[in-house]
Design an enzyme around this catalytic site. Structure first.
Site, PDB file in Angstrom:
ATOM      1  N   TYR A 137     -34.690 -12.890 -47.442  1.00 37.22           N
ATOM      2  CA  TYR A 137     -33.409 -13.019 -48.132  1.00 37.22           C
ATOM      3  C   TYR A 137     -32.345 -12.105 -47.521  1.00 37.22           C
ATOM      4  O   TYR A 137     -31.154 -12.293 -47.749  1.00 37.22           O
ATOM      5  CB  TYR A 137     -33.552 -12.697 -49.624  1.00 37.22           C
ATOM      6  CG  TYR A 137     -34.353 -13.726 -50.411  1.00 37.22           C
ATOM      7  CD1 TYR A 137     -34.769 -14.918 -49.821  1.00 37.22           C
ATOM      8  CD2 TYR A 137     -34.685 -13.514 -51.739  1.00 37.22           C
ATOM      9  CE1 TYR A 137     -35.505 -15.854 -50.522  1.00 37.22           C
ATOM     10  CE2 TYR A 137     -35.426 -14.453 -52.451  1.00 37.22           C
ATOM     11  CZ  TYR A 137     -35.832 -15.618 -51.837  1.00 37.22           C
ATOM     12  OH  TYR A 137     -36.553 -16.546 -52.536  1.00 37.22           O
ATOM     13  N   LYS A 187     -49.154 -14.556 -46.299  1.00 34.81           N
ATOM     14  CA  LYS A 187     -49.448 -15.788 -45.553  1.00 34.81           C
ATOM     15  C   LYS A 187     -49.859 -15.347 -44.163  1.00 34.81           C
ATOM     16  O   LYS A 187     -49.233 -15.708 -43.159  1.00 34.81           O
ATOM     17  CB  LYS A 187     -48.181 -16.668 -45.559  1.00 34.81           C
ATOM     18  CG  LYS A 187     -48.365 -18.059 -44.991  1.00 34.81           C
ATOM     19  CD  LYS A 187     -49.168 -18.983 -45.874  1.00 34.81           C
ATOM     20  CE  LYS A 187     -49.338 -20.338 -45.219  1.00 34.81           C
ATOM     21  NZ  LYS A 187     -50.332 -21.189 -45.899  1.00 34.81           N
ATOM     22  N   ASP A 219     -50.288 -19.886 -50.845  1.00 33.72           N
ATOM     23  CA  ASP A 219     -50.530 -21.238 -51.374  1.00 33.72           C
ATOM     24  C   ASP A 219     -51.710 -21.232 -52.341  1.00 33.72           C
ATOM     25  O   ASP A 219     -51.675 -21.847 -53.415  1.00 33.72           O
ATOM     26  CB  ASP A 219     -50.738 -22.255 -50.236  1.00 33.72           C
ATOM     27  CG  ASP A 219     -51.551 -21.698 -49.074  1.00 33.72           C
ATOM     28  OD1 ASP A 219     -51.831 -20.484 -49.067  1.00 33.72           O
ATOM     29  OD2 ASP A 219     -51.926 -22.478 -48.183  1.00 33.72           O
ATOM     30  N   ASP A 243     -40.468 -14.238 -55.645  1.00 34.68           N
ATOM     31  CA  ASP A 243     -39.456 -14.998 -56.373  1.00 34.68           C
ATOM     32  C   ASP A 243     -40.106 -16.231 -56.999  1.00 34.68           C
ATOM     33  O   ASP A 243     -39.935 -16.540 -58.187  1.00 34.68           O
ATOM     34  CB  ASP A 243     -38.359 -15.401 -55.368  1.00 34.68           C
ATOM     35  CG  ASP A 243     -37.117 -15.968 -56.023  1.00 34.68           C
ATOM     36  OD1 ASP A 243     -37.063 -15.992 -57.265  1.00 34.68           O
ATOM     37  OD2 ASP A 243     -36.216 -16.400 -55.287  1.00 34.68           O
ATOM     38  N   ASP A 247     -41.770 -16.672 -61.163  1.00 30.34           N
ATOM     39  CA  ASP A 247     -41.309 -17.726 -62.072  1.00 30.34           C
ATOM     40  C   ASP A 247     -42.471 -18.611 -62.507  1.00 30.34           C
ATOM     41  O   ASP A 247     -42.534 -19.046 -63.663  1.00 30.34           O
ATOM     42  CB  ASP A 247     -40.225 -18.586 -61.403  1.00 30.34           C
ATOM     43  CG  ASP A 247     -38.835 -18.023 -61.647  1.00 30.34           C
ATOM     44  OD1 ASP A 247     -38.743 -16.884 -62.143  1.00 30.34           O
ATOM     45  OD2 ASP A 247     -37.844 -18.711 -61.336  1.00 30.34           O
TER      46      ASP A 247
END
Ligand code: NAD
Length: 352
Positions: A137, A187, A219, A243, A247
């Site tokens: 980001y 990852k 994943d 992020d 959620d």
């Protein structure tokens, strides 16, 4: 350390739920100096910036920030610097609040609100620790380009070992104070940043021999969170994965109005706020669930003011209110009786 708290209610339901949290906070800690500042759309409406200088001064002089929410539909589509949300962006960036901590708990009696089967979420109690100021980001270059005559875009994912070390320590410390299990999510089969992440986390692990560390690919973590959420204690991950996973973890509870959060830096200064936004659809109706704001105040006491005793007192009172059947409207079937924001707050105060 200063025992001053900057209270920034913001927009929409922000002022309603922050008022509730403040009542609870001042009941358990009447000695705290709580000073209110105007931010977000409320500040823009006065012709000020989303985060006026006098509010920064208030934050500078405080041990922590109790935040409501920012955002109003009339600013949708404007550039970030002209929107209420800019206040939050600046606070996180300028105070270097690198660790975002989101506890996810399902209160007894609220299991049916989850979209998962009740038996999967009964007693759920996990924490997601998200790196908040680095990663893709913020990495440079970050731009749209024409490459060989074709539209293209680039984002850069970059982490430095010290950034990983400091967030890993926050997570290990949290795990140590809980069920002593830490899951680091990356990852590493694809990303160099993830290989660095895993190496650094492994390097720190021997400092916490009492904490059981495991690693999951992102994943797989996304799948396991809905398959066996009860197995997680503390999850630590980089900014973008966090992020998304935070959620995903949040919706396990079924109500966004119950979820508090903290964004902190190493010296204990932090910003505490509900996970949800300003909820313009219910603002001003007096029906918002104040749980997330009240529990954010408890996190503030524990993490910035090192006051475990009163934090736990607030958390027990919220548990008790739910155990006695207190429910705001989003938690009951349409048409069923429910409590207003104020009545729910009274139930928590009564349980204190
Ligand atoms: P939202 O979280 O405000 O609302 C989503 C849904 O959840 C709505 O139906 C709302 O009524 C409900 N809800 C949220 N909090 C609730 C509570 N305490 N009690 C009962 N129901 C609750 O998300 P949104 O609608 O996507 O965003 C609204 C505004 O908030 C936007 O301007 C957005 O940019 C802003 N926002 C701010 C923050 C923040 O300040 N941290 C976070 C997210 C969104």
């Amino acid at each position: 350390m200063s025992q001053r708290v900057a209270v920034l209610p913001g927009d929409g339901i922000g002022p309603e739920v922050t008022h509730a949290a403040l009542r609870v906070l001042q009941t358990v800690r009447p000695d705290l100096v709580c000073e209110v500042g105007t931010v977000g759309g409320a500040a823009l409406a006065r012709g000020e910036s989303a985060l006026p200088d006098h509010v920064r001064t208030l934050c500078d002089a405080s041990a922590a920030i109790l935040f409501g929410a920012v955002g109003l539909p009339e600013y949708d589509g404007k550039p970030l610097a002209e929107r209420p949300e800019y206040a939050l962006f600046l606070l996180r960036r300028d105070y270097e609040l690198f660790a975002n901590i989101r506890p996810v708990r399902v209160f007894s009696g609220l299991e049916d609100a989850s979209s998962l089967k009740a038996e999967l979420v009964r007693g759920l109690d996990l924490v997601v620790v998200r790196e908040l100021t680095g990663g893709i980001y913020f990495g440079q270059p970050k731009e749209q380009r024409i490459i060989d005559g074709v539209e293209a875009a680039v984002d850069t994912m970059i982490y430095h070992a010290p950034e990983v070390e400091r967030i890993a320590r926050v997570a290990f410390d949290l795990a140590r104070a809980r069920r002593k299990r830490l899951t680091s999510v990356d990852k590493q089969n694809i990303l160099e940043t993830s290989r660095l992440w895993r190496r650094v986390v492994d390097r720190i692990a021997p400092e916490y021999p009492d904490v059981q560390l495991d690693h999951l690919l992102v994943d797989n973590a996304a799948m396991q969170l809905v398959r066996r959420p009860g197995d997680f204690d503390v999850i630590v991950t980089e900014n973008m994965f966090g992020d998304i996973l935070s959620d995903e973890a949040a919706i396990l509870t079924g109500s966004v109005g119950t979820l508090p959060s903290a964004s902190i830096r190493a010296d204990g200064f932090g910003l505490y706020e509900p996970v949800s936004g300003s909820a313009p659809d219910i603002a001003g109706k007096g029906i918002a669930n104040p749980t997330a704001a009240i529990l954010s105040a408890a996190m503030l006491l524990r993490m910035s003011l090192h006051d475990d005793e009163h934090a736990a007192q607030i958390e027990r009172a919220v548990d008790a209110a739910y155990a006695h059947g207190a429910r705001t409207s989003e938690l009951v079937h349409p048409g069923m009786p429910s409590l207003s924001t104020q009545a729910f707050t009274e139930a928590v105060l009564a349980a204190l």
